[in-house]
Design an enzyme around this catalytic site. Structure first.
Site, short mmCIF file in Angstrom:
data_model
loop_
_atom_site.label_atom_id
_atom_site.label_comp_id
_atom_site.label_asym_id
_atom_site.label_seq_id
_atom_site.Cartn_x
_atom_site.Cartn_y
_atom_site.Cartn_z
CG ASP A 331 -2.13 8.58 3.07
OD1 ASP A 331 -3.05 8.24 2.29
OD2 ASP A 331 -2.21 8.47 4.31
CD GLU A 384 -6.59 4.58 3.96
OE1 GLU A 384 -7.39 3.68 4.29
OE2 GLU A 384 -5.35 4.43 3.96
#
Length: 624
Positions: A331, A384
């Site tokens: 991400d 994350e």
């Protein structure tokens, strides 16, 4: 977090395949907003047939035929959408529990357009000019209204024709082109043009001849008939930041039936995966498309790869007891600009944080010589960049390892051996309502500021090198009371005692002040002497690099693993300048990426080659 936005163009023949509604519903269940653009050829034919009205056609000099959209025909086309096509969409999606809004763009005013120039046609062997043809192009999309509707409904469906800027009869526009224009206007994350074939075929007679990848100008030579407009639309959409694909047959779910369009070309073949990974948007909670692309890349190379229950990419080679984990993340933080190469520099969100690291992990995985007693696992974790760290927690609880390399930018010539931890508090101050001009009156914001300062002082006394910041304040009132809330964030060094910080903060609560712990992630530092750090040291030396060793003030998935993984050597390594993280200047050079990939490959090989004490057969023989 902003929910990901898909723009889907579904032709009217695709709407006769109920499975497509299941796929749209699945996107919605995953949290996506869906803007659907519907074609209407089949519905128009049904309407004209039911009205016993012939469809007027025009023959073009190039041999194509188009419907004659005279002002008299426009109401019939609109009626076809409203009576046949859009009810089919609404019925299919509401039956799957979705809240749906449908409408012809000309009725809603969401999209406007202008007519093309007079059309040259062939009739009875002679050329003539048709001046009343109400076909044209999009000139404006009301992105603000569309975004509001997308927040209110699970699926918003629009169709041609569009509102005429000249005030005349509505303008018919190609539905694929409409989808591309809308995608660019609303800053969509993903555009899918669904068709009846497996993407764009290089040989129309061979349904398996899908052109898998295309840059601008490469696909047109394979397109004929209606497919020409899809290619035109796909290339038009490359002006935006969405990832773009023509998919089929009549499905979104077959990646082997996709023609994916890439907006920028890598300067060398060994940069292809990096280039493509950065071009696929993967903002937190929208990592699925990137994960699927990387799974496909691995599968094509014989690597066992899948998407796990948390949504992580998991790729593994070997099943021995000596386990090395390369943990990256899929991400990124949000962005709104297209990735592009400038010479040998790749600009784009995620190029540094941290797709360069993850892609290097996968390329090293593909080439590594994994010994019989070894296992090399790459995980691309989800979420994350947001507080959940969902992917890393799943890794912590399901994928044990004997060493971990976390994929975060350290720079090719540095190794991160530790991170500060995170200690985050929500502080709420509540006071009785009263006039602010009263003697000794204390407002809720005043009480909050005093409490924040007391807590800040107490925590910093326990951890003097911690970094602190108030990252949010809000206030409000209920009957008889005022309240104000702030979030106090500390970055704490690896040696900090979280229990002592917790106690120090709670001691400062006092009357009317409530302190709630939002996050307490310990700092972690592995030092330079672990087998993993030494393997990197040897790899740096072989590359002629004198490395720097870093303990970063931020946090990473290393901290999450360290909450329960005691004694497991961990480092973080990856290409790129971490100062560019989350900025609109994020970029990585090919030289930097290649250097980091080379060091990583050497470190992985070195870790497997350096057998743990007590396992070397020669050592065992000497001891016996």
């Amino acid at each position: 977090m902003t929910r990901p936005l898909y723009v889907l163009k579904l032709g009217s023949s695709t709407l006769d395949h109920p499975e497509i509604f299941d796929e749209v519903a699945e996107l919605s269940r995953r949290g996506a907003r869906v803007l659907l653009v519907s074609g209407g050829a089949a519905g128009i034919e049904r309407h004209y047939r039911a009205a016993e009205r012939p469809i007027p056609w025009l023959d073009l000099p190039n041999g194509d035929r188009v419907r004659h959209m005279s002002p008299d025909e426009v109401p019939h086309v609109i009626a076809a959408y409203e009576q046949y096509t859009l009810p089919l969409v609404e019925a299919g999606l509401t039956a799957r529990g979705l809240r749906v809004l449908t409408g012809v763009a000309a009725r809603t005013g969401l999209v406007s357009g202008r007519a093309n120039r007079p059309l040259k046609v062939v009739s009875d062997g002679r050329t003539r000019i048709v001046r009343d043809h109400r076909a044209g192009v999009v000139t404006e999309v009301d992105a603000e209204r569309l975004t509001t509707l997308l927040d209110a409904f699970d699926v918003v469906c629009v169709s041609p024709p569009v509102l005429a800027v000249d005030g005349g009869a509505a303008i018919n526009v190609d539905a694929d082109v409409l989808a591309a224009e809308v995608s660019n206007a609303v800053a969509a994350d993903h555009l899918r043009l669904v068709t009846g074939s497996a993407g764009l075929l290089t040989d129309p007679a061979d349904p398996g001849s899908t052109l898998r990848h295309a840059h601008e100008g490469e696909a047109a030579g394979y397109a004929a008939g209606r497919m020409r407009q899809k290619v035109r639309a796909a290339e038009l959409a490359l002006a935006g930041a969405a990832d773009v694909a023509i998919t089929g047959p009549h499905t979104l779910a077959r990646p082997d039936g996709w023609t994916r369009f890439w907006r920028t070309r890598e300067p060398a073949a060994d940069l292809e995966l990096l280039s493509r990974a950065v071009q696929i948007p993967s903002v937190s909670e929208d990592e699925r498309e990137l994960a699927a692309h990387l799974v496909q890349w691995c599968t094509e190379r014989g690597i066992d790869a899948r998407i796990d229950e948390a949504g992580n990419l998991v790729a593994v080679r070997g099943d021995g007891p000596r386990r090395l984990l390369l943990l990256g993340h899929l991400d990124t933080v949000p962005f709104h600009w297209p990735a592009h190469w400038d010479g040998e520099t790749l600009h784009g969100r995620g190029s540094v944080d941290a797709k360069a690291s993850l892609v290097a992990f996968l390329e090293v995985l593909a080439e590594a010589d994994v010994p019989a007693d070894g296992q090399l696992r790459v995980v691309g974790a989800v979420e994350e960049e947001i507080s959940s760290s969902k992917g890393a927690f799943h890794v912590r609880d399901h994928y044990p390892a004997d060493g971990v390399v976390v994929g975060e930018p350290s720079g090719a010539g540095a190794l991160t051996i530790g991170y500060f931890g995170l200690f985050k508090l929500r502080v709420t101050a509540t006071v009785s309502s009263g006039h602010s001009a009263g003697y000794d009156a204390l407002s809720a914001p005043d009480a909050l500021l005093r409490a924040l300062e007391r807590i800040r002082t107490a925590v910093l006394k326990e951890a003097p090198t911690a970094l602190d910041a108030v990252i949010g304040i809000e206030n409000g009132a209920d009957r008889g009371v005022q309240h104000a809330t702030g979030v106090l964030n500390f970055r704490v060094p690896p040696e900090a005692d979280l229990a002592a910080l917790r106690a120090a903060a709670q001691e400062q609560a006092g009357d009317g002040v409530e302190v709630t712990e939002l996050r307490a992630t310990p700092g972690v530092s592995g030092g330079r002497t672990s087998p993993l750090a030494k393997a990197f040291g040897r790899a740096f030396a072989k590359a002629g690099v004198r490395p720097r060793f870093l303990v970063k003030k931020g946090t990473s998935d290393m901290n999450t693993l360290a909450t329960t993984w005691q004694g497991v050597p961990m480092v973080a390594y990856g290409a790129g300048d971490a100062a560019l993280d989350h900025t609109d200047r994020e970029h990585v050079t090919a030289e930097e990426y290649r250097a980091a990939r080379g060091v990583l490959a050497g470190a992985v090989a070195g870790w497997f080659a350096a057998r743990p004490a007590g396992t070397d057969p020669i050592e065992q023989g000497e001891r016996s």
